[in-house]
Motif scaffolding. Structure first.
Motif, mmCIF file in Angstrom:
data_model
loop_
_atom_site.group_PDB
_atom_site.id
_atom_site.type_symbol
_atom_site.label_atom_id
_atom_site.label_comp_id
_atom_site.label_asym_id
_atom_site.label_seq_id
_atom_site.Cartn_x
_atom_site.Cartn_y
_atom_site.Cartn_z
ATOM 1 N N SER A 129 -1.821 7.426 -20.976
ATOM 2 C CA SER A 129 -0.819 8.650 -22.347
ATOM 3 C C SER A 129 0.367 8.758 -21.709
ATOM 4 O O SER A 129 0.589 8.688 -20.160
ATOM 5 N N ILE A 130 0.780 8.661 -22.686
ATOM 6 C CA ILE A 130 2.073 9.544 -21.831
ATOM 7 C C ILE A 130 2.417 10.719 -21.152
ATOM 8 O O ILE A 130 1.715 11.285 -21.841
ATOM 9 N N PRO A 131 3.074 10.997 -20.148
ATOM 10 C CA PRO A 131 3.069 12.268 -19.174
ATOM 11 C C PRO A 131 3.388 13.322 -20.057
ATOM 12 O O PRO A 131 4.133 13.170 -21.044
ATOM 13 N N GLU B 11 0.526 -1.550 -0.125
ATOM 14 C CA GLU B 11 -0.005 -0.210 -0.153
ATOM 15 C C GLU B 11 0.898 0.837 0.063
ATOM 16 O O GLU B 11 1.045 2.263 -0.776
ATOM 17 N N THR B 12 1.726 1.074 0.969
ATOM 18 C CA THR B 12 2.700 2.116 0.938
ATOM 19 C C THR B 12 3.257 2.444 -0.212
ATOM 20 O O THR B 12 3.857 3.844 -0.612
ATOM 21 N N SER B 13 3.348 1.223 -0.554
ATOM 22 C CA SER B 13 5.032 1.707 -2.480
ATOM 23 C C SER B 13 4.407 2.361 -3.297
ATOM 24 O O SER B 13 4.321 3.045 -4.205
ATOM 25 N N ARG B 14 2.727 2.551 -3.139
ATOM 26 C CA ARG B 14 2.498 3.635 -4.513
ATOM 27 C C ARG B 14 2.575 5.107 -3.873
ATOM 28 O O ARG B 14 3.005 5.575 -4.850
ATOM 29 N N ASP B 15 2.533 5.318 -2.715
ATOM 30 C CA ASP B 15 3.203 6.293 -2.198
ATOM 31 C C ASP B 15 4.168 6.664 -2.921
ATOM 32 O O ASP B 15 4.522 7.821 -3.147
ATOM 33 N N LEU B 16 5.141 6.453 -2.644
ATOM 34 C CA LEU B 16 6.659 6.171 -3.146
ATOM 35 C C LEU B 16 6.376 6.061 -4.939
ATOM 36 O O LEU B 16 7.347 7.518 -5.163
ATOM 37 N N PHE B 17 5.990 5.891 -5.279
ATOM 38 C CA PHE B 17 6.035 6.547 -6.677
ATOM 39 C C PHE B 17 5.501 7.325 -7.331
ATOM 40 O O PHE B 17 5.820 8.634 -7.551
ATOM 41 N N THR B 18 4.359 7.319 -6.112
ATOM 42 C CA THR B 18 3.552 9.200 -6.430
ATOM 43 C C THR B 18 4.271 10.346 -6.102
ATOM 44 O O THR B 18 4.613 11.374 -7.179
ATOM 45 N N THR B 19 5.426 10.147 -4.943
ATOM 46 C CA THR B 19 7.082 11.395 -4.965
ATOM 47 C C THR B 19 7.252 11.240 -5.478
ATOM 48 O O THR B 19 7.794 12.415 -5.561
ATOM 49 N N PHE B 20 7.842 10.442 -6.721
ATOM 50 C CA PHE B 20 8.440 10.240 -7.602
ATOM 51 C C PHE B 20 8.471 11.153 -8.913
ATOM 52 O O PHE B 20 8.677 10.863 -10.004
ATOM 53 N N GLY B 21 6.588 11.498 -8.788
ATOM 54 C CA GLY B 21 6.126 11.838 -9.437
ATOM 55 C C GLY B 21 5.822 10.726 -10.924
ATOM 56 O O GLY B 21 5.468 11.168 -12.097
ATOM 57 N N ILE B 22 5.528 9.181 -10.100
ATOM 58 C CA ILE B 22 5.435 7.945 -11.074
ATOM 59 C C ILE B 22 3.706 7.444 -11.346
ATOM 60 O O ILE B 22 3.284 7.482 -10.367
ATOM 61 N N PRO B 23 3.413 8.168 -12.777
ATOM 62 C CA PRO B 23 1.905 7.775 -12.136
ATOM 63 C C PRO B 23 1.641 6.533 -12.575
ATOM 64 O O PRO B 23 1.873 5.168 -12.614
ATOM 65 N N VAL B 24 0.477 5.997 -11.774
ATOM 66 C CA VAL B 24 0.607 4.107 -11.069
ATOM 67 C C VAL B 24 -0.401 4.069 -12.045
ATOM 68 O O VAL B 24 -1.787 4.890 -11.966
ATOM 69 N N LYS C 191 12.183 13.596 -14.467
ATOM 70 C CA LYS C 191 12.689 14.387 -14.349
ATOM 71 C C LYS C 191 12.220 15.803 -13.783
ATOM 72 O O LYS C 191 12.223 16.390 -12.573
ATOM 73 N N GLU C 192 11.142 15.610 -14.532
ATOM 74 C CA GLU C 192 10.482 17.389 -14.151
ATOM 75 C C GLU C 192 9.506 16.855 -13.597
ATOM 76 O O GLU C 192 9.235 18.068 -12.819
ATOM 77 N N ASN C 193 9.037 16.203 -12.948
ATOM 78 C CA ASN C 193 8.178 15.958 -13.004
ATOM 79 C C ASN C 193 8.367 15.752 -10.544
ATOM 80 O O ASN C 193 7.563 15.804 -9.963
ATOM 81 N N LEU C 194 9.658 15.199 -10.845
ATOM 82 C CA LEU C 194 10.065 14.851 -10.211
ATOM 83 C C LEU C 194 10.634 16.191 -8.838
ATOM 84 O O LEU C 194 10.757 16.540 -8.505
ATOM 85 N N ASP C 195 9.699 15.883 -7.308
ATOM 86 C CA ASP C 195 10.166 17.011 -6.684
ATOM 87 C C ASP C 195 10.727 16.225 -5.700
ATOM 88 O O ASP C 195 10.991 15.608 -4.894
#
Length: 770
Positions: free
Chosen positions: A269-271, A91-104, A276-280
């Motif tokens: 769709s491709i972001p 469950e938490t891993s989804r947050d990890l990807f979201t934090t990296f700006g990676i769509p799930v 890198k641009e999405n990464l905070d």
């Protein structure tokens, strides 16, 4: 040519599963499990480093039943239920990807593989786009398409990876990726409980696929007028043809289950921006702080190409594999890093810092005097290679396959029906439901176990068990050695195995590509296989083996005077121990007494407890307990030594060999009792096995110096090291001169206060060395 845009599709579920089981049970100070999350974050950083992605997408399984489960209730029925701690991290891993700006992406009724397959299909027409699927398993290989769709998967742990394009898939399986569902349709897939055709295994399925194509094409050809004739011409037996005819429905259904869907109703769709641009980075730092991942933030920045302070620029490299000298240094500082990378070097502070730590931890002798001199020695052994008799192995294969077929028929006759001998589930049904044999242990998933240790317990209950064990042994020998080795030799019939100095956590070398340290030594089949390893023309095969080296190391490290006296006087250690334990004279020691003494002598080296001793002795627990107690009563210093080793390991997190080599135990303080107990057993063994490994390595170095000094470079060649044994090939006319010198050198390689004894043998091949 324009560099393609890279889209990485992450099979998040599979990667997290692999990470969770590969890493210790980490927790943060709040008590939250973090091991799997650490692994998936580290894997993400590795993917960024290795693949240089423009876009990243994470794909997940869902908790709801998939369409496969709906049509076939037994789909993945053998899978162990996920641990609660793994589910939390999922469950938490989804947050990890979201934090990296990676769509799930996910969808009820579909697996992550189907989501990935759908995205691959939608991107098929995109020009200048390369898709790489990153996964923890190989199910997605069927999606590989030339070099446009690749699969990056884990071979071992979370660091050892391989990138598959279409050629690599063909190299591994013998056919293209598009035929993998057909292959699974025929042979099944035990990991997903896909049944396939009962009685058809990997080899037969491969022949069918390569000769006739898809499942549908196979049945079309079989139904043709001359179909059966064509199948027989392809080397298929009447039995296989019968299995095919009877199993068409199962094959088609199994192929359907194994085929990744490409039509999941997702909106992909491709972001608009690259990952890198999405990464905070501030959000990433905050998440890592919460999870208490102290070094990953730095590694993320390094992956992004941010300039970091490099301590020793001459030693730093952009390659992911370190030079052997630095890889060895990292491994000596952290024995778990058997395949060290530049990332591991960076975590330890760079090359200069690592070499400073080697000195600070008193590892200079091990590093400079034992390990570094071996680099050119093992390189030469690999380049030399070992001569293999391919014709002999081919003849052995024919005979053993015939024997395997006889065993198969004998087993079917004994139980009254045919079944898939390689299916644990079907074998369990035959043994426990039909033959009504006593059920033993169950697997973690609740299935009745049919592994070797359980079958051995049933051997006296039914004669078929002996045949099943013989079948398994023969099948393993064929697939692992007899049929595989001829494919691995070069044009000169030489096999070039790699000796890995850093191949284990204890200091022992390992052998890979292929592993020649595991060639069996049994009197029957093992010796038959060893006969295929030949000395080169004009040379003699010479094997030198340290006698009972770990028992001698135990005598040295424990300081036990009784054990030291036995070795000093040259007495038989097992007979002498039997005398003391059973309180009898040497003449009164029976074969059974000596066998019991031998069991415990070797058992204590590996931290064997009373239960394991009972099983190995074949006695009841009370007898084993008495024997265990009597042993340590006769050798109290050894018990005290073992306790001191465990105490030291708990306090410091590592153990040391006679020469200062360290092995680390990250789970020695685990909250899980079985992990603690396992670490303590390994802690007891590590100084013994590690010191023995040091001595063997020191001997290799000293022998090489003698070869150089004696001008014997063309006369004496190291071929292999098998734990406590060194194997050379020596020119026939030099054997009488050189072999005694090598033996003497090995016996004097190190002074540990207990004499070392070496047995030397020679002959035309591995089996006939006497």
């Amino acid at each position: 040519m324009k560099t393609p845009v890279k889209l990485i599709l992450l099979d998040a579920h599979a990667i997290l599963h692999r990470a969770y089981h590969a890493l210790p049970d980490f927790k943060n100070s709040a008590g939250e499990p973090t091991g799997g999350l650490y692994g998936i974050a580290a894997m993400l950083i590795k993917i960024v480093n290795d693949l240089k992605p423009d876009y990243l997408i994470a794909c997940y399984d869902r908790a709801e039943a998939t369409f496969r489960k709906q049509v076939y209730d037994q789909y993945k029925a053998g899978r162990v239920k996920a641990d609660t701690e793994l589910v939390k991290q999922m469950e938490t891993s989804r947050d990890l990807f979201t934090t990296f700006g990676i769509p799930v992406y996910d969808l009820a009724g579909f697996e992550a593989d189907d989501i990935i397959g759908t995205i691959v299909e939608e991107m098929r027409g995109q020009k200048n786009l390369q898709v790489v699927i990153a996964s923890g398993d190989m199910d997605t290989l069927q999606l590989v398409d030339d070099k446009k769709v690749l699969v990056y998967t884990l071979k071992k742990g979370i660091n050892d990876t391989i990138l598959y394009d279409e050629e690599k898939v063909k190299e591994r399986f013998g056919f293209g990726p598009e035929l993998l569902p057909d292959w699974k349709g025929l042979r099944g897939d035990p990991s997903d409980n896909i049944i396939g055709i009962n009685g058809i295994g990997e080899k037969t399925a491969t022949i069918l696929i390569t000769k006739f194509g898809t499942v549908e094409e196979i049945y079309k050809r079989l139904r043709a007028k001359d179909g059966e004739k064509k199948f027989k011409e392809a080397g298929l037996t009447e039995r296989v043809i019968k299995l095919l005819r009877e199993g068409e429905e199962e094959a088609v259904f199994s192929k359907t289950l194994a085929t990744i869907r490409r039509d999941a109703k997702i909106k992909f769709s491709i972001p608009e921006k690259t990952w890198k641009e999405n990464l905070d980075l501030a959000k990433v730092d905050a998440l890592f702080a919460k999870l208490e991942f102290r070094t990953l933030g730095t590694r993320v920045r390094a992956a992004l190409g941010e300039k970091l302070v490099v301590i020793n620029k001459e030693k730093e490299t952009e390659k992911k594999e370190l030079g052997r000298d630095l890889a060895i240094a990292v491994w000596l500082l952290d024995s778990e890093k058997t395949t060290a990378t530049t990332e591991d070097l960076e975590k330890l502070g760079g090359a200069k810092k690592v070499l400073e730590e080697i000195k600070r931890n008193n590892l200079e002798k091990v590093y400079r005097e034992i390990e570094l001199p071996l680099i050119p020695i093992v390189k030469h052994a690999k380049e030399r290679g070992i001569l293999v008799d391919r014709v002999y192995l081919g003849n052995l294969s024919v005979g053993y396959h015939a024997e395997l077929t006889k065993l198969e028929g004998k087993i079917y006759q004994a139980v009254g029906e045919k079944f898939n001998l390689n299916s644990p589930k079907q074998l369990a049904e035959i043994l426990f439901d039909k033959l009504l044999l006593k059920t033993g242990k169950k697997t973690a998933g609740g299935a009745r176990s049919t592994k070797e240790s359980e079958l051995l317990k049933l051997q006296s209950e039914h004669p078929v068990i002996t045949d099943i064990l013989a079948y398994r042994e023969l099948q393993k020998l064929l697939s692992t050695y007899i049929d595989s080795l001829p494919k691995l030799v070069d044009e000169n019939s030489r096999l070039h195995s790699t000796l890995n100095q850093t191949g284990s956590t204890t200091g022992r070398m390992s052998s890979t590509d292929p592993n020649l340290q595991n060639i069996p030594a049994s009197e029957t089949h093992g010796q038959a296989i060893r006969r295929a390893f030949l000395a080169s023309p004009g040379y003699t095969w010479c094997a030198l083996d340290y006698s009972q080296i770990e028992m001698r190391v135990l005598a040295a490290l424990s300081g036990d005077q009784e054990l030291q006296k036995i070795f000093a006087t040259g007495e038989d250690v097992h007979t002498s121990v039997a005398q003391k334990v059973f309180k009898v004279s040497a003449n009164e020691v029976t074969k059974e007494m000596r066998r019991h003494a031998k069991v415990i002598n070797f058992g204590i080296i590996y931290g064997m407890g009373v239960n394991a001793l009972r099983a190995n002795l074949g006695t009841d627990r009370a007898t084993a307990q008495k024997f265990y107690d009597d042993y340590f009563a006769a050798f109290p210093t050894i018990r005290n030594y073992f306790e001191s080793v465990k105490t030291f390991a708990r306090k410091n997190g590592y153990t040391e060999t006679f020469f200062g080599r360290r092995r680390y135990f990250p789970s020695i303080k685990s909250r899980l009792p079985f992990l603690r107990a396992m670490s303590e057993r390994m802690a007891v063994n590590a100084p013994l096995q590690g010191t023995a490994a040091d001595i063997v390595k020191m001997a290799m170095k000293q022998i090489d110096e003698l070869i150089e000094k004696g001008g014997w470079r063309e006369s004496v060649h190291l071929l292999l090291q098998v734990h406590d044994e060194l194997i050379y090939e020596i020119k026939n006319e030099k054997v009488d001169e050189v072999l005694p010198i090598i033996k003497q050198t090995m016996e004097g390689a190190a002074n540990i206060g207990v004499p070392l004894v070496v047995n030397a043998k020679s002959g035309p091949n591995w089996a006939e060395a006497e």
